[in-house]
Design an enzyme around this catalytic site. Structure first.
Site, PDB file in Angstrom:
ATOM      1  N   SER A  13     -30.644 -40.752  19.829  1.00  0.00           N
ATOM      2  CA  SER A  13     -29.582 -39.858  19.333  1.00  0.00           C
ATOM      3  C   SER A  13     -28.991 -39.019  20.463  1.00  0.00           C
ATOM      4  O   SER A  13     -27.803 -38.699  20.443  1.00  0.00           O
ATOM      5  CB  SER A  13     -30.099 -38.963  18.198  1.00  0.00           C
ATOM      6  OG  SER A  13     -30.971 -37.966  18.674  1.00  0.00           O
ATOM      7  N   ASN A 107     -33.644 -34.470  32.559  1.00  0.00           N
ATOM      8  CA  ASN A 107     -34.368 -34.784  31.323  1.00  0.00           C
ATOM      9  C   ASN A 107     -34.072 -33.709  30.292  1.00  0.00           C
ATOM     10  O   ASN A 107     -33.750 -32.571  30.641  1.00  0.00           O
ATOM     11  CB  ASN A 107     -35.879 -34.803  31.616  1.00  0.00           C
ATOM     12  CG  ASN A 107     -36.722 -35.071  30.376  1.00  0.00           C
ATOM     13  OD1 ASN A 107     -36.423 -35.968  29.581  1.00  0.00           O
ATOM     14  ND2 ASN A 107     -37.774 -34.274  30.185  1.00  0.00           N
ATOM     15  N   HIS A 109     -35.945 -31.765  27.033  1.00  0.00           N
ATOM     16  CA  HIS A 109     -37.253 -31.561  26.409  1.00  0.00           C
ATOM     17  C   HIS A 109     -37.095 -30.648  25.196  1.00  0.00           C
ATOM     18  O   HIS A 109     -36.408 -29.633  25.276  1.00  0.00           O
ATOM     19  CB  HIS A 109     -38.228 -30.956  27.420  1.00  0.00           C
ATOM     20  CG  HIS A 109     -39.597 -30.778  26.839  1.00  0.00           C
ATOM     21  ND1 HIS A 109     -40.452 -31.838  26.637  1.00  0.00           N
ATOM     22  CD2 HIS A 109     -40.236 -29.689  26.366  1.00  0.00           C
ATOM     23  CE1 HIS A 109     -41.565 -31.395  26.071  1.00  0.00           C
ATOM     24  NE2 HIS A 109     -41.465 -30.092  25.895  1.00  0.00           N
TER      25      HIS A 109
END
Ligand code: GAR
Length: 206
Positions: A13, A107, A109
């Site tokens: 997503s 990234n 998180h």
């Protein structure tokens, strides 16, 4: 346009949010290639539906992390990738990728780092009893979710929350935060100084 390579292990997503933001010209970037370490990952289907090359790399078929990442690097390089975006990629990045794309891997998180790193950011926050959690976009270093922080968004934790309801509330913010962070990178506005990421302001027009 900045060429992105997205690494994803699952649902994808966040990949979708990034592809949508690129297509809508909200960010000066385009997804050049998607790589997954999971055969049936829905992320691969999302890429294919968008006409973006998608590769499954079977970790088990390589002789260790170095060889596996070398194969990923070959694909990324052939695709002209300039920024690697981890989006639900559930593996620790190793030396080969880190050396090739030093300071060019980011990234997302699902917690407010440095709290609750690892595979279960939402569950760990819930179990700890924090009243606020959220999400973090950060540069990737050799640690587990330890690299310099680019952007964070806070999300309230409600007493009735389950892991699923909290994860959904955080995910909604992830889908805004990740494209925003990529935009800053693509605009050349991020400077890493030690642990800190400085965001350059846009010059005032007038
Ligand atoms: C997202 O919540 C992302 O923050 C998280 O996995 C989910 C992937 O969803 N990542 C991690 O937990 C990394 N340790 P998606 O595949 O739908 O983007």
């Amino acid at each position: 346009k900045l060429r992105l390579g997205v690494l994803a292990s699952g649902r994808g997503s966040n990949l979708q949010a990034i592809m949508d933001a690129c297509r809508a010209n909200k960010i000066p970037a385009e997804v050049a290639v998607v790589i997954s370490d999971k055969a049936g990952a829905y992320a691969l289907q999302r890429a294919e539906s968008a006409g973006i090359p998608a590769h499954f790399l079977d970790y088990a078929s390589f002789d260790g992390k170095g060889a596996y990442e070398q194969a990923a690097v070959t694909i990324l390089k052939e695709s002209g990738v300039q920024l690697v975006c981890l989006a639900g990629y559930m593996r620790l990045v190793g030396e080969t990728l880190l050396r090739t794309y030093a300071n060019h891997i980011i990234n997302i998180h699902p917690a407010l780092l440095p709290s609750f790193p690892g595979l279960h950011g939402q569950r760990d926050a819930l179990n700890y009893g924090v009243k606020v959690s959220g999400c973090t976009v950060h540069f990737v270093d050799e640690g587990m979710d330890t690299g310099p922080i680019i952007l964070q968004a806070a999300v309230p934790v409600e007493e009735e929350d389950t892991e699923e309801t909290l994860a959904a509330r955080i995910l909604e913010q992830e889908h805004k935060l990740y494209p925003e962070a990529i935009k800053l990178f693509a605009q050349g506005r991020l400077r890493v100084q030690g642990r800190k990421v400085m965001i350059q302001r846009l010059a005032n027009p007038l």
